[in-house]
Design an enzyme around this catalytic site. Sequence first.
Site, PDB file in Angstrom:
ATOM      1  N   HIS A  89       1.115  -1.158   0.437  1.00 44.02           N
ATOM      2  CA  HIS A  89      -0.089   0.031  -0.424  1.00 44.02           C
ATOM      3  C   HIS A  89       1.025   1.038   0.326  1.00 44.02           C
ATOM      4  CE1 HIS A  89      -4.002  -2.153   0.832  1.00 44.02           C
ATOM      5  NE2 HIS A  89      -2.842  -3.051   1.606  1.00 44.02           N
ATOM      6  N   LEU A  90       0.461   1.937  -1.325  1.00 46.73           N
ATOM      7  CA  LEU A  90       1.480   2.986  -1.047  1.00 46.73           C
ATOM      8  C   LEU A  90       0.972   4.678  -0.653  1.00 46.73           C
ATOM      9  CD1 LEU A  90       4.023   2.829  -4.762  1.00 46.73           C
ATOM     10  CD2 LEU A  90       4.398   1.859  -1.907  1.00 46.73           C
ATOM     11  N   ARG A  91      -0.538   4.753  -0.444  1.00 43.71           N
ATOM     12  CA  ARG A  91      -1.439   5.506  -0.185  1.00 43.71           C
ATOM     13  C   ARG A  91      -1.700   6.732  -0.689  1.00 43.71           C
ATOM     14  NH1 ARG A  91      -2.901   1.846   3.597  1.00 43.71           N
ATOM     15  NH2 ARG A  91      -2.126   1.612   5.235  1.00 43.71           N
ATOM     16  N   ASP A 126      -8.885  -5.105  -1.924  1.00 43.17           N
ATOM     17  CA  ASP A 126      -7.903  -5.243  -0.851  1.00 43.17           C
ATOM     18  C   ASP A 126      -8.364  -4.474   0.064  1.00 43.17           C
ATOM     19  OD1 ASP A 126      -5.748  -7.111   0.801  1.00 43.17           O
ATOM     20  OD2 ASP A 126      -5.061  -5.322   0.177  1.00 43.17           O
ATOM     21  N   ASN A 168      -4.790  -6.742   9.666  1.00 38.96           N
ATOM     22  CA  ASN A 168      -5.870  -7.550   8.976  1.00 38.96           C
ATOM     23  C   ASN A 168      -5.507  -8.789   7.615  1.00 38.96           C
ATOM     24  OD1 ASN A 168      -8.444  -8.297   8.696  1.00 38.96           O
ATOM     25  ND2 ASN A 168      -9.374  -7.694   8.239  1.00 38.96           N
ATOM     26  N   ASP A 172       2.196  -7.322   2.600  1.00 43.02           N
ATOM     27  CA  ASP A 172       1.097  -6.153   2.686  1.00 43.02           C
ATOM     28  C   ASP A 172       1.631  -5.147   3.829  1.00 43.02           C
ATOM     29  OD1 ASP A 172      -1.721  -5.536   3.048  1.00 43.02           O
ATOM     30  OD2 ASP A 172      -2.468  -7.000   3.833  1.00 43.02           O
TER      31      ASP A 172
END
Lengths: 426, 316
Positions: free
Chosen positions: A63-65, A152, A278, A305
């Site tokens: 996740h690179l946001r 995701d 999660n 993740d």
Amino acid sequence: MNEITILQNGRIIDPGNKVDGQGDLWLRDGRIVPPESSVPERARCFNLQGKWVVPGLIDMHVHLREPGEEYKETIASGTLAAATGGFTAVACMPNTRPVNDTAAVTRFILEQAAHASARVYPVGAISKGSDGTGLAEYGELKAAGVVALSDDGQPVVDSQLMRRAMEYAASHGLLVISHSEEISLSRNGVMNEGLVSTRLGLRGVPIAAESIMVYRELALAELTGHHVHIAHVSTAAATDLIRQAKKRGVRVTAETTPHYFTLTEEAVEGYNTNAKMNPPLRTEEDRQAIRIGLQDGTFDAIATDHAPHSVLQKKVEFDRAANGIIGLETSLPLSLALVRDGVITEARLVELMSSAPAHILGVAGGSLAIGDVADITVIDPDRKFNFTEDLIASLSKNSPFLGWQLQGKAVLTLLGGRITYNDLQD
Amino acid sequence: MNKEYRFQHKHILEMGQFSTEDIFYVLSIARSFKEISSRPIKKVPTLRGKTIINFFFEPSTRTRLSFEIAAKRMSADTFNISASTSSAQKGETLIDTARNLESMNPDIIILRHPSSGSSLLLTQHVNAAIINAGDGTHEHPSQGLLDLMTVIEHKGRVEGLTVAIIGDIAHSRVAHSDIIGFTRMGAQVRVAGPATFMPPYIESLGAQVCATAAEAVEGADVVMALRIQQERQHDPLIPSLREYARFYGVSRKLLKLANRDVLVMHPGPINRGVEMNPDVADGTGSVILDQVANGVAIRMALLYLVMGGEKGGDTQ
């Protein structure tokens, strides 16, 4: 330019080309080239005695946001963290703000990634807004550069939508990645349901929440005949479901993460929000089962993740804290421990972290053959270091491994022949 | 008691932090303080000049009042903050609010909060002594202590007794504190309730899980009913209060299975006719109001002890 770089005397591990042995690797103009009879004067040489030279590592789940949460991570900072951890490519999940469900968002990500420290392969959303209702425009997304599809962060609740997603994605040559969670069982849960959740008074997520949805995805893959990839597997039960499905020929691949093969629910003790993710950390039995799954080929890939969160989401009450931990800079050391423990071989490690993810995503990489792009990771398997906050290149510091003494790391990362990380000490 | 014994706890977070020696000591202090509440002038100067903040993020009548009365009888200055009047409403985080309170130099912060572990979190960010007055579904240690005090008052001991706890064990911080406390003090704790109310691995805390209320109550010395939390409607735990009352409500008939001088307890507030019949709540053997009275004494003792015990001043 004609600049020549020579990686000398390293142990070249390239299982895709059945190579494992001491040797030199010559690079010119960003590609791997045949060695010449003599070393040119202008060549840049690295003596890599005692080091491993492997195809650039690929993390198929980060996740690179960016766009939307640049205070947690940006494409620049996230790929710098990737390079620091030895990765030359990452696949970024679409749960940005806005969600990557349209070509415009995909193009923005790729523009930001043009000068980044690692290749960025965007994953598009399965459903518009990842809200689980209608299909996103896969053809447009694919044309813009998306390599796979996933919602995701949340499961696709509607089974019919998931079926249609697999079918329609196949028409556009795209892979569907499943975040497998039966939300009606996991809702309100904040850690694994079990001994520790009872002791801490925290609401639990049962193992069945994962296995039920993994089973559905396998059944849908069987029904449609299309490939499904199961993300971040955390349980022994799901590992076994995937193993059985592979045996009967279902087109499934799967990944797990370093935290699931390294930590257990015990890490939550003291209400440690850096151990909240999660799916949640599970039991020792699950951890062992996942290690066996890595050994026997049930798992195809190790992904991280990587989920950056700031102190705003983590320095709070446990049940209010965000799910997720960063992982790009600890993945390789933690995976090298599997090699030291005799769980997997060096060649298998390279498959799990490079050639298999490349193959699953259908992207270049994972190979050191003549003519290949020079995405290369040099690993010092012996280098010990204390993992501290000041070492972290990611903008966020939410790692349960802070303070750990780790062994083995990337010491040189090359992206198309360009050095993106250099920690060679001699 | 060992002469060298000293109470070492700065914060009161969970029953699990106490040794049996600690528990005996807290109870002995509480017993010595209990008499203060029956004096015509119910005040001693022990905590004069101390500032105590009651920081309550959940509705509470009994516990908050109990702590406040305990503090006032020790002459401390008390202040009450509840979620509806605090800056939490304006988006301030728990840690920020606590740090702001800290700047006003309170000596003790008493925290009631819906998140498990919130009291522990506060200890990491403020210097004041923290007393957990209930954190999520984790623990409620002062309740556990007052329950022990009440049983000892009537039975003279805890060791060797059989304690039956009936109700929603999974969502009850009182049950957690009682299971740990009574087990540590040598009682056998049985729990009963529909399986939807049983957390996984509850045996690991020391409790024995019984299939029926009758099995739990059989030969018990103490029967405790827990409040059915009617606010938990999002999760289908029981079909109706009516059916629950029929199978798990504590009635005269059920109590016939217990030892003859069984004590009946309830942490309150009671849903009469659901987890406990009125004739049981008000009948012989009911020590429910003693629990409330002892609550003040236990909290006086805890306030006194976290302020350093005898060093802090005189108990008379």
